[in-house]
Write an enzyme that holds these catalytic residues in place. Structure first.
Site, short mmCIF file in Angstrom:
data_model
loop_
_atom_site.label_atom_id
_atom_site.label_comp_id
_atom_site.label_asym_id
_atom_site.label_seq_id
_atom_site.Cartn_x
_atom_site.Cartn_y
_atom_site.Cartn_z
N TYR A 115 48.64 49.22 37.07
CA TYR A 115 47.62 48.16 37.16
C TYR A 115 46.77 48.16 35.89
O TYR A 115 46.52 47.11 35.29
CB TYR A 115 46.76 48.41 38.40
CG TYR A 115 45.75 47.34 38.71
CD1 TYR A 115 46.16 46.10 39.20
CD2 TYR A 115 44.38 47.56 38.53
CE1 TYR A 115 45.23 45.10 39.50
CE2 TYR A 115 43.45 46.58 38.83
CZ TYR A 115 43.88 45.35 39.31
OH TYR A 115 42.95 44.38 39.61
N1 LIG Z 1 39.19 42.01 44.31
C1 LIG Z 1 39.02 42.94 43.39
O1 LIG Z 1 38.44 43.99 43.65
C2 LIG Z 1 39.50 42.71 41.98
C3 LIG Z 1 38.91 43.44 40.93
C4 LIG Z 1 39.36 43.23 39.65
C5 LIG Z 1 40.37 42.32 39.40
N2 LIG Z 1 40.91 41.62 40.43
C6 LIG Z 1 42.00 40.69 40.13
O2 LIG Z 1 41.68 39.40 40.65
C7 LIG Z 1 42.87 38.69 40.93
C8 LIG Z 1 42.80 38.09 42.33
O3 LIG Z 1 42.69 39.14 43.25
P1 LIG Z 1 42.07 39.00 44.70
O4 LIG Z 1 41.09 40.10 44.84
O5 LIG Z 1 41.65 37.62 44.97
O6 LIG Z 1 43.37 39.43 45.55
P2 LIG Z 1 44.09 38.77 46.82
O7 LIG Z 1 45.13 39.76 47.23
O8 LIG Z 1 43.08 38.32 47.80
O9 LIG Z 1 44.79 37.47 46.21
C9 LIG Z 1 45.85 37.56 45.30
C10 LIG Z 1 46.79 36.39 45.52
O10 LIG Z 1 47.87 36.51 44.58
C11 LIG Z 1 49.08 36.16 45.25
N3 LIG Z 1 50.22 36.77 44.56
C12 LIG Z 1 50.58 38.07 44.54
N4 LIG Z 1 51.72 38.23 43.84
C13 LIG Z 1 52.08 36.99 43.42
C14 LIG Z 1 53.18 36.51 42.65
N5 LIG Z 1 54.14 37.33 42.21
N6 LIG Z 1 53.25 35.18 42.39
C15 LIG Z 1 52.28 34.35 42.86
N7 LIG Z 1 51.24 34.75 43.60
C16 LIG Z 1 51.13 36.06 43.86
C17 LIG Z 1 48.89 36.71 46.66
O11 LIG Z 1 49.79 36.11 47.58
C18 LIG Z 1 47.43 36.39 46.92
O12 LIG Z 1 47.28 35.13 47.54
C19 LIG Z 1 44.02 39.69 40.76
O13 LIG Z 1 44.63 39.49 39.50
C20 LIG Z 1 43.31 41.03 40.79
O14 LIG Z 1 44.02 42.03 40.08
C21 LIG Z 1 40.50 41.79 41.72
#
Ligand SMILES: NC(=O)c1ccc[n+]([C@@H]2O[C@H](COP(=O)([O-])OP(=O)(O)OC[C@H]3O[C@@H](n4cnc5c(N)ncnc54)[C@H](O)[C@@H]3O)[C@@H](O)[C@H]2O)c1
Length: 250
Positions: free
Chosen positions: A157
């Site tokens: 990651y």
């Molecule tokens: N929530 C956190 O704590 C956090 C912190 C830092 C960064 N992020 C980043 O923010 C972004 C969104 O995360 P989130 O927290 O909303 O997560 P989440 O799991 O709620 O949403 C992620 C979405 O991405 C979709 N997804 C996964 N793999 C996929 C693929 N191969 N093709 C298309 N869609 C795909 C999933 O189905 C899901 O709907 C991510 O890139 C995550 O790494 C999140």
């Protein structure tokens, strides 16, 4: 919390991973600001739920795996036949398992990098030509503090997110002589479903590093993404915008 209005009238946005979490909240605010939004997500059930809940004629979707170049290319060319793509939010991502590098499953390691980094590359590669043609574009790549600081037991990651930061700096410079801005954002932990992929201890360790002493709210994240996605952002590009509650100080 009061919300400023943005003018996204006549703008079309692709939001990857838009079926839930950060992506869905961004979709809501874009729609409320007049944009047409296309959600790209791999999860058909969550897409169906999002479409039903938001119930907005300006919202559409594609089931797509962003790590699959052919699928991404085909979705892009279908949209480009009918419309400009003005805004791209590269938000789809997974954390993968919580494990030290020497115990990390090789296939999972590749998968995490493939979705987070190659997914961002695939979407940029297929959509940027459309933006160049129209001399307009705003790209926001969702990285993470993990990409700046490196989180223990999250090497894949951290690498994928660090790669997104490098990609943003490079692509931003390649497009800097056009009205196209490419920026990355580095959020700290927020309570979305992604947290279920990590152990409770890992999540607590992440939280303990945040001087604000709490999780980021999705709406706070959306506010930053909105400005970066708007016409008001005329100068910032190839940059990394921190939203980690004080954790990362650079
Ligand atoms: N929530 C956190 O704590 C956090 C912190 C830092 C960064 N992020 C980043 O923010 C972004 C969104 O995360 P989130 O927290 O909303 O997560 P989440 O799991 O709620 O949403 C992620 C979405 O991405 C979709 N997804 C996964 N793999 C996929 C693929 N191969 N093709 C298309 N869609 C795909 C999933 O189905 C899901 O709907 C991510 O890139 C995550 O790494 C999140």
């Amino acid at each position: 919390m009061s919300k400023n209005l943005y003018n996204f009238e006549n703008r079309t946005a692709v939001i990857t991973g838009g079926a839930q979490g950060f992506g869905l909240d961004i979709a809501k605010r874009f729609l409320n600001s007049g944009a047409k939004v296309i959600i790209w997500d791999i999860d058909p059930k969550m897409i169906e739920k999002a479409i039903k809940d938001l119930n907005n004629p300006n919202l559409s979707s594609n089931i797509v795996d962003v790590s699959n170049y052919k699928e991404v290319e085909s979705c892009t060319s279908n949209i480009a036949k009918k419309s400009n793509i003005d805004i791209l939010i590269n938000n789809a991502g997974i954390t993968g398992p919580t494990a030290p590098l020497w115990e990390y499953d090789i296939e999972m390691w590749k998968k995490v990098v493939d979705i987070n980094l190659m997914g961002t590359f695939n979407c940029c590669k297929t959509i940027v030509p459309n933006m160049i043609k129209n001399n307009y574009g705003r790209i926001i790549n969702v990285a993470s503090v993990a990409g700046k600081d490196g989180n223990a037991n999250a090497s894949a990651y951290s690498v994928g997110k660090a790669g997104i930061i490098g990609l943003t700096k490079s692509l931003g410079k390649e497009l800097a002589n056009k009205n196209i801005a490419v920026n990355a954002v580095t959020p700290a932990g927020a309570k979305t479903r992604i947290l279920d992929q990590m152990t409770k201890e890992h999540v607590q360790r992440m939280l303990s590093k945040v001087p604000r002493g709490r999780f980021l709210e999705v709406e706070e994240f959306t506010s930053l993404v909105c400005w970066l996605s708007s016409e008001e952002n005329t100068f910032s590009t190839a940059a990394v915008f921190d939203i980690s509650g004080g954790r990362s100080t650079y």
